[in-house]
Scaffold this active site. Structure first.
Site, PDB file in Angstrom:
ATOM      1  CE  LYS A   1      -3.755  -1.931   2.863  1.00  0.00           C
ATOM      2  NZ  LYS A   1      -4.892  -1.990   1.948  1.00  0.00           N
TER       3      LYS A   1
ATOM      4  N   GLY B   1      -8.540  -8.326   5.425  1.00  0.00           N
ATOM      5  CA  GLY B   1      -7.475  -7.599   6.105  1.00  0.00           C
ATOM      6  C   GLY B   1      -7.271  -8.148   7.496  1.00  0.00           C
ATOM      7  CB  SER B   2      -8.246  -6.777  10.763  1.00  0.00           C
ATOM      8  OG  SER B   2      -7.947  -5.505  10.221  1.00  0.00           O
TER       9      SER B   2
END
Lengths: 191, 295
Positions: B82, B236-237
């Site tokens: 990112k 993601g998490s």
């Protein structure tokens, strides 16, 4: 004629659409039962590790091997890796073709490329070169026993091989509007 | 003809190869191996998953190149990283490192509140977030070769992912039913390039691959997004903040493939241990929302 497209992961819908353009009856294959009645199978581009693990998890490895002993199978990119005997790495393979492949042989994504290739075994393959798309592509580093080289890059590296009704290409005919490779495979499936 | 690299076709093509797959956030080479072994199609290399960025606070920037290189060395699947919105120098650095995709991401603190990166200038492809069709087509106009609906990162609450996917896919359905003379007004209304509006209408879908992101935490969440009509999912998490990351990762991979098979979805959802502790999006003050960054 019914052609299946292995739909565990990857660009299976692109292959499916080409088959529809060619008016071929096509079906997505996710579980062993989906193979029955098919005359040929396409294994799409994608991530070969993902496709291999999902095939192993849903007991597709043996049924696919059995299918490939009798019918045509074509693997593009990840599919070619999955068909090979040896990818020089521990991952599930069908080991149907006597080819060894080298994954990501051209480097990383910034090295992915497009190129025109002469294809002598297409009727018009010299006057109208084939536009091939290579994405984090493998090369076929060795072709043994009954497998034969079908196509090389100008520098001699092998990017397509055939063994009876089994076909492996490093590149992605499903990403171009040119349907000659699909037509070539359909002839194999018909024979 | 000579070999051509970095064409839009090969940029978009890699995203096509990721379809039907799961892209997982990883913060160490060991996580990356777990993700690859579970069947991830790619990993997103970063220093902190979004849930930790939320609690940590402060300015979130591009990760340390050393970490990204270690992750690239650890796995054979594509590695994404990112950069901040508008931070084209972070993007130049990531390109030089050889990452396979750059996520110009609202999860990091934006570097530019008005301008996103002009992505056509890069050899490496970009994925960008969106909340609606206009935002998606603006990003594609700037050169994004892949889109993800934003959702609300780091919450484990799928509600925003659903809202954004429904918004994009619903606007495409509306576009398809529109007479041609209304297209220009529609392009103006959503602030999107006219040619891309026309192309989207003809294709009946976005011109590039469209994944869902932001709040996906369970196999059922992944299958929900797939049934809504996206091409794949980012988690993601949701994986490494859960009780048993390897098992959950594999279950989400299987659910993304067999998204139309409730029996398989039931099987893979069994005994996964604790999911990530979620945070309801409606409890988050508006100023702390991530998805409103970028335009």
């Amino acid at each position: 004629m019914d052609i299946g497209v292995l739909a565990l992961q990857g660009d299976f819908s692109e292959h499916f659409q080409v088959l529809q353009t060619l008016s071929v009856s096509a079906r997505l294959v996710r579980l062993p039962g989906d193979l029955s009645g098919l005359d040929g199978l396409i294994i799409p581009g994608g991530e070969s590790t993902t496709i291999g693990k999902l095939a192993a998890a849903y007991d597709l490895i043996e049924p696919l091997r059995q299918f490939g002993r009798e019918h045509a199978i074509w693997g593009t990119c990840a599919g070619a890796i999955f068909l090979s005997k040896d990818a020089r790495r521990d991952q599930p393979l069908l080991e149907l073709m006597d080819i060894r492949v080298e994954r990501n042989a051209f480097g990383r994504q910034v090295d992915s490329f497009e190129i025109n290739l002469d294809v002598p075994f297409f009727k018009d393959g010299i006057e109208h070169p084939y536009h091939a798309i290579f994405i984090r592509a493998p090369i076929i580093s060795a072709v043994d026993r009954d497998a034969r080289t079908l196509l090389t890059l100008p520098d001699g590296r092998i990017v397509a091989a055939q063994q009876g009704k089994l076909l492996a290409t490093s590149f992605h005919p499903e990403l171009t509007p040119d349907t000659r490779f699909h037509a070539y495979f359909l002839d194999l499936a018909r024979s | 003809m000579e070999q051509q690299v970095a064409t839009f076709k090969v940029k978009k093509g890699l995203a096509q190869m990721l379809k039907g797959g799961v892209i997982m956030d990883v913060v160490t080479p060991d996580h990356a191996k777990i993700a690859e072994d579970a069947g991830a199609v790619a990993v997103m290399a970063l220093e902190r998953v979004p849930a930790d960025i939320r609690t940590h606070g402060g300015v979130a920037r591009m990760s340390d190149p050393e970490l990204i290189i270690q992750i690239m060395d650890a796995v054979s699947i594509p590695v994404m990283a990112k950069c901040r919105i508008g931070h084209f120098v972070e993007a130049q650095i990531l390109e030089a490192l050889g990452v396979d995709y750059i996520d110009e991401s609202e999860v990091l603190t934006p570097a530019d509140e008005e301008h996103h990166i002009y992505k056509h200038d890069f050899k490496v492809p970009f994925v960008c977030g969106c909340r609606n069709l206009g935002e998606a087509l603006r990003r594609i106009g700037e050169g994004a070769a892949m889109i993800r609906t934003k959702g609300e990162a780091g919450t484990g609450d799928v509600v925003e992912a659903v809202r954004h996917a429904r918004s994009v896919l619903g606007e495409i359905r509306r576009l398809q039913n529109m007479p041609e003379e209304e297209l220009m007004s529609f392009a103006k209304e959503i602030g999107a390039p006219f040619e891309l509006v026309k192309e989207t209408r003809e294709l009946g879908r976005l011109p590039v691959v469209n994944f869902a992101a932001g709040g996906i935490a369970t196999p059922a969440d992944a299958a929900l997004m797939m049934q809504l009509g996206v091409d794949g999912v980012f988690v993601g998490s949701g994986i490494f903040k859960s009780g048993d990351p390897a098992k959950r990762a594999e279950a989400i991979v299987k659910a993304t493939t067999h998204y139309q098979d409730p029996k398989i979805l039931g099987d893979v959802s069994r005994n996964l241990g604790e999911p990530m502790v979620g945070r309801q999006v409606t409890d988050i003050p508006e100023a702390d929302l991530i998805s409103t960054r970028g335009w």
